[in-house]
Scaffold this active site. Structure first.
Site, PDB file in Angstrom:
ATOM      1  NE  ARG A 127      -4.046  -2.007   1.991  1.00 58.25           N
ATOM      2  CZ  ARG A 127      -3.927  -3.011   2.847  1.00 58.25           C
ATOM      3  NH1 ARG A 127      -2.990  -2.979   3.772  1.00 58.25           N
ATOM      4  NH2 ARG A 127      -4.742  -4.034   2.766  1.00 58.25           N
ATOM      5  CE  LYS A 149      -0.799  13.722 -14.625  1.00 53.55           C
ATOM      6  NZ  LYS A 149      -1.144  14.224 -15.976  1.00 53.55           N
ATOM      7  CD  GLU A 191       7.021  16.406 -22.666  1.00 56.35           C
ATOM      8  OE1 GLU A 191       6.305  17.371 -22.356  1.00 56.35           O
ATOM      9  OE2 GLU A 191       6.553  15.277 -22.959  1.00 56.35           O
ATOM     10  CE  LYS A 233       5.075  17.363 -14.165  1.00 51.50           C
ATOM     11  NZ  LYS A 233       5.198  16.151 -14.944  1.00 51.50           N
ATOM     12  CD  GLU A 243      -4.168  16.284 -15.912  1.00 55.08           C
ATOM     13  OE1 GLU A 243      -3.034  15.808 -15.738  1.00 55.08           O
ATOM     14  OE2 GLU A 243      -4.842  16.116 -16.932  1.00 55.08           O
ATOM     15  NE  ARG A 247       0.376  16.814 -12.983  1.00 54.17           N
ATOM     16  CZ  ARG A 247       1.061  16.023 -12.179  1.00 54.17           C
ATOM     17  NH1 ARG A 247       0.800  16.022 -10.882  1.00 54.17           N
ATOM     18  NH2 ARG A 247       2.011  15.242 -12.638  1.00 54.17           N
ATOM     19  CG  ASN A 251      -1.771  16.520 -20.329  1.00 53.06           C
ATOM     20  OD1 ASN A 251      -0.795  15.793 -20.299  1.00 53.06           O
ATOM     21  ND2 ASN A 251      -2.671  16.549 -19.366  1.00 53.06           N
ATOM     22  CG  HIS A 254       0.921  15.561 -23.847  1.00 45.63           C
ATOM     23  ND1 HIS A 254       1.607  16.736 -24.048  1.00 45.63           N
ATOM     24  CD2 HIS A 254       1.739  14.794 -23.075  1.00 45.63           C
ATOM     25  CE1 HIS A 254       2.783  16.677 -23.424  1.00 45.63           C
ATOM     26  NE2 HIS A 254       2.887  15.515 -22.831  1.00 45.63           N
ATOM     27  CG  HIS A 258      -1.223  10.470 -25.334  1.00 48.27           C
ATOM     28  ND1 HIS A 258      -1.885  10.939 -24.222  1.00 48.27           N
ATOM     29  CD2 HIS A 258       0.087  10.461 -24.997  1.00 48.27           C
ATOM     30  CE1 HIS A 258      -1.008  11.189 -23.260  1.00 48.27           C
ATOM     31  NE2 HIS A 258       0.195  10.903 -23.711  1.00 48.27           N
ATOM     32  CG  HIS A 271       5.853  10.950 -24.604  1.00 44.14           C
ATOM     33  ND1 HIS A 271       4.484  10.841 -24.739  1.00 44.14           N
ATOM     34  CD2 HIS A 271       6.054  11.963 -23.717  1.00 44.14           C
ATOM     35  CE1 HIS A 271       3.893  11.733 -23.970  1.00 44.14           C
ATOM     36  NE2 HIS A 271       4.812  12.432 -23.341  1.00 44.14           N
TER      37      HIS A 271
HETATM   38  P1  NAD Z   1      12.715   6.040 -21.938  1.00 44.18           P
HETATM   39  O1  NAD Z   1      12.593   5.843 -20.506  1.00 44.18           O
HETATM   40  O2  NAD Z   1      12.276   4.959 -22.842  1.00 44.18           O
HETATM   41  O3  NAD Z   1      14.230   6.426 -22.269  1.00 44.18           O
HETATM   42  C1  NAD Z   1      14.600   6.670 -23.597  1.00 44.18           C
HETATM   43  C2  NAD Z   1      15.778   5.785 -24.035  1.00 44.18           C
HETATM   44  O4  NAD Z   1      16.979   6.311 -23.482  1.00 44.18           O
HETATM   45  C3  NAD Z   1      15.695   4.358 -23.549  1.00 44.18           C
HETATM   46  O5  NAD Z   1      16.231   3.512 -24.542  1.00 44.18           O
HETATM   47  C4  NAD Z   1      16.581   4.366 -22.313  1.00 44.18           C
HETATM   48  O6  NAD Z   1      17.085   3.104 -21.991  1.00 44.18           O
HETATM   49  C5  NAD Z   1      17.665   5.286 -22.772  1.00 44.18           C
HETATM   50  N1  NAD Z   1      18.402   5.984 -21.742  1.00 44.18           N
HETATM   51  C6  NAD Z   1      17.947   6.473 -20.572  1.00 44.18           C
HETATM   52  N2  NAD Z   1      18.900   7.185 -19.985  1.00 44.18           N
HETATM   53  C7  NAD Z   1      19.978   7.143 -20.779  1.00 44.18           C
HETATM   54  C8  NAD Z   1      21.269   7.716 -20.707  1.00 44.18           C
HETATM   55  N3  NAD Z   1      21.604   8.545 -19.729  1.00 44.18           N
HETATM   56  N4  NAD Z   1      22.148   7.442 -21.697  1.00 44.18           N
HETATM   57  C9  NAD Z   1      21.789   6.665 -22.740  1.00 44.18           C
HETATM   58  N5  NAD Z   1      20.573   6.119 -22.877  1.00 44.18           N
HETATM   59  C10 NAD Z   1      19.680   6.369 -21.904  1.00 44.18           C
HETATM   60  O7  NAD Z   1      11.915   7.353 -22.436  1.00 44.18           O
HETATM   61  P2  NAD Z   1      11.748   8.819 -21.816  1.00 44.18           P
HETATM   62  O8  NAD Z   1      11.636   9.716 -22.973  1.00 44.18           O
HETATM   63  O9  NAD Z   1      12.721   9.106 -20.748  1.00 44.18           O
HETATM   64  O10 NAD Z   1      10.307   8.722 -21.106  1.00 44.18           O
HETATM   65  C11 NAD Z   1       9.165   8.433 -21.849  1.00 44.18           C
HETATM   66  C12 NAD Z   1       8.122   7.861 -20.923  1.00 44.18           C
HETATM   67  O11 NAD Z   1       7.814   8.834 -19.917  1.00 44.18           O
HETATM   68  C13 NAD Z   1       6.831   7.515 -21.605  1.00 44.18           C
HETATM   69  O12 NAD Z   1       6.395   6.265 -21.139  1.00 44.18           O
HETATM   70  C14 NAD Z   1       5.876   8.616 -21.152  1.00 44.18           C
HETATM   71  O13 NAD Z   1       4.545   8.187 -21.108  1.00 44.18           O
HETATM   72  C15 NAD Z   1       6.411   8.907 -19.784  1.00 44.18           C
HETATM   73  N6  NAD Z   1       6.089  10.247 -19.277  1.00 44.18           N
HETATM   74  C16 NAD Z   1       5.578  10.341 -18.031  1.00 44.18           C
HETATM   75  C17 NAD Z   1       5.295  11.578 -17.500  1.00 44.18           C
HETATM   76  C18 NAD Z   1       4.807  11.688 -16.088  1.00 44.18           C
HETATM   77  O14 NAD Z   1       4.406  12.784 -15.681  1.00 44.18           O
HETATM   78  N7  NAD Z   1       4.860  10.629 -15.321  1.00 44.18           N
HETATM   79  C19 NAD Z   1       5.524  12.739 -18.255  1.00 44.18           C
HETATM   80  C20 NAD Z   1       6.053  12.601 -19.535  1.00 44.18           C
HETATM   81  C21 NAD Z   1       6.326  11.349 -20.050  1.00 44.18           C
HETATM   82  N1  GLY Z   2       3.196  15.208 -18.002  1.00 44.89           N
HETATM   83  C1  GLY Z   2       1.985  15.778 -17.540  1.00 44.89           C
HETATM   84  C2  GLY Z   2       1.852  15.862 -16.063  1.00 44.89           C
HETATM   85  O1  GLY Z   2       2.738  15.514 -15.326  1.00 44.89           O
HETATM   86  O2  GLY Z   2       0.844  16.279 -15.578  1.00 44.89           O
END
Ligand code: NAD
Ligand code: GLY
Length: 369
Positions: A127, A149, A191, A233, A243, A247, A251, A254, A258, A271
């Site tokens: 939990r 998130k 972003e 942020k 949100e 918040r 997006n 987005h 998406h 993304h």
């Molecule tokens: P990712 O985590 O897939 O990383 C991108 C690539 O870079 C991967 O191949 C990873 O292994 C590699 N990598 C990571 N760090 C590295 C480094 N220092 N050197 C070399 N390679 C490295 O993608 P991302 O763009 O970091 O994140 C995308 C994800 O985040 C999506 O799933 C998206 O939905 C999510 N997201 C979440 C939020 C949130 O608020 N929680 C906001 C935006 C995006």
């Molecule tokens: N990436 C959108 C949020 O964190 O709300």
């Protein structure tokens, strides 16, 4: 903008009452226990990372842990496809097998995929246990590691399973960006540009000059961009954690993005790349609603181009493909399509009343490649 020394990390706070936490931005954080130790819940620590990040940074990270801890590590496959409930179950299994209790701490070492997934494992294990974000992509450092998130994808929809669960600290070590592939850097820049577009015209203007230095991985300029992005942020999250209102502005682009990601298959378009194109679609629609001038749309296109982001939607995506996927977006209320658009550069708004004919015309006219 205030110039940060590239040698010294900078700290800002996400203000959420007793769940407030610091974000440290700068070089050399990974191997230095001062930044992490105060936020561990107890002696048990599990570091979750992936096969790409582990060879670069897992050892350095472990060297930065204080002595006397019970440390486990879990290295998962790379890729958006890993952001699944099956991977979360692997994390639960590893925690159970290690006999980790409610005072354990989960550490997410990686990009947004690892951060979102590990955060959800932390939210759900017994939990809820402590969780630390160590983002290693630009996108994760400016966006996904901040704000709580967490979640995974469902085969029928991205990020459909999840929870709000805030980390105890975010360590954005700018040294880790040295190994990031250029395409991933550009995805993170989308972003960063988003924050300027939605909330901060001065930041947008600064970015127009700073983009070459950012793409060249200039440490001081990167730290400034990350810090300003996180501050915007953090302010928005402090105002509206779950949100209910402001918040949603995060997006921008987005809903289009998406749809592109889902249609192309997760991972084909990054993304951030989809967000870049989605923001240009949102800017173009804002122009057709009479809000943005032609010059402001051109400025939006130019800054996205300078970040080397795609400026056209996928050639194989028709109007119906977009509309069907956009209708599934989590922001929609009942049957009403909810879009984030731009009143002007630096000011985003939630818009529930886009005339369907205007949206369809945009989806017909918008360039494809
Ligand atoms: P990712 O985590 O897939 O990383 C991108 C690539 O870079 C991967 O191949 C990873 O292994 C590699 N990598 C990571 N760090 C590295 C480094 N220092 N050197 C070399 N390679 C490295 O993608 P991302 O763009 O970091 O994140 C995308 C994800 O985040 C999506 O799933 C998206 O939905 C999510 N997201 C979440 C939020 C949130 O608020 N929680 C906001 C935006 C995006
Ligand atoms: N990436 C959108 C949020 O964190 O709300």
């Amino acid at each position: 903008m205030k110039f940060l020394s590239p040698e010294s990390p900078h700290t800002l706070e996400v203000s959420l009452g007793e769940r407030s936490y610091p974000i440290h931005v700068g070089p050399g954080l990974l191997g230095d226990s001062r930044w992490l130790a105060p936020h561990l819940a107890g002696r048990q620590v599990m570091v979750v990372t992936n096969e790409t990040v582990a060879p670069f940074y897992l050892e350095t990270f472990k060297q930065g842990l204080p002595a006397g801890l019970e440390v486990r590590e879990l290295v998962l496959p790379d890729g958006e496809a890993t952001k699944s409930i099956e991977s979360v179950a692997l994390i639960w299994d590893a925690l159970m097998e290690a006999g980790f209790n409610r005072r354990c701490t989960l550490v997410a070492l990686g990009g947004g995929v690892i951060g979102d997934m590990v955060g959800y494992a932390a939210a759900s294990y017994q939990r809820g246990v402590a969780f630390i974000q160590v983002p290693t992509t630009l996108l994760a450092q400016v966006d996904s590691s901040v704000g709580g998130k967490t979640g995974v994808n469902h085969p029928r929809g991205k990020n459909m399973i999840g929870a709000f669960w805030q980390p105890r600290v975010v360590l954005a070590d700018t040294d880790t960006l040295a190994t990031l592939p250029p395409r991933e850097l550009s995805a993170g820049l989308a972003e960063v540009i988003k924050y300027g577009l939605i909330r901060d015209i001065d930041f947008l203007s600064w970015l127009e000059d700073a983009l070459p230095a950012l793409r060249g991985l200039d440490a001081a300029v990167l730290a400034m961009a990350i810090e300003r992005s996180c501050r915007i942020k953090a302010d928005i999250v402090a105002e509206d954690e779950t949100e209910q209102g402001v918040r949603a502005l995060l997006n921008l682009g987005h809903t289009f993005a998406h749809a592109i990601e889902a249609h192309q298959g997760y991972g084909h378009w990054l993304h951030g790349e989809a967000v870049g194109t989605g923001m240009l679609m949102a800017a173009t629609l804002s122009n057709r609603l009479g809000w943005l001038s032609d010059a402001e749309v051109a400025r939006t296109r130019a800054i996205l181009a300078a970040a080397d982001l795609p400026l056209a939607a996928p050639a194989n995506m028709g109007v119906t493909d977009f509309l069907d996927l956009m209708r599934r977006d989590k922001k929609n209320l009942d049957d009403q399509l909810r879009l984030i658009l731009l009143r002007r550069l630096g000011e985003a708004c939630v818009h529930d009343a886009t005339p369907p004919a205007l949206l369809e015309a945009l989806l017909v006219d918008f360039p494809r490649a």
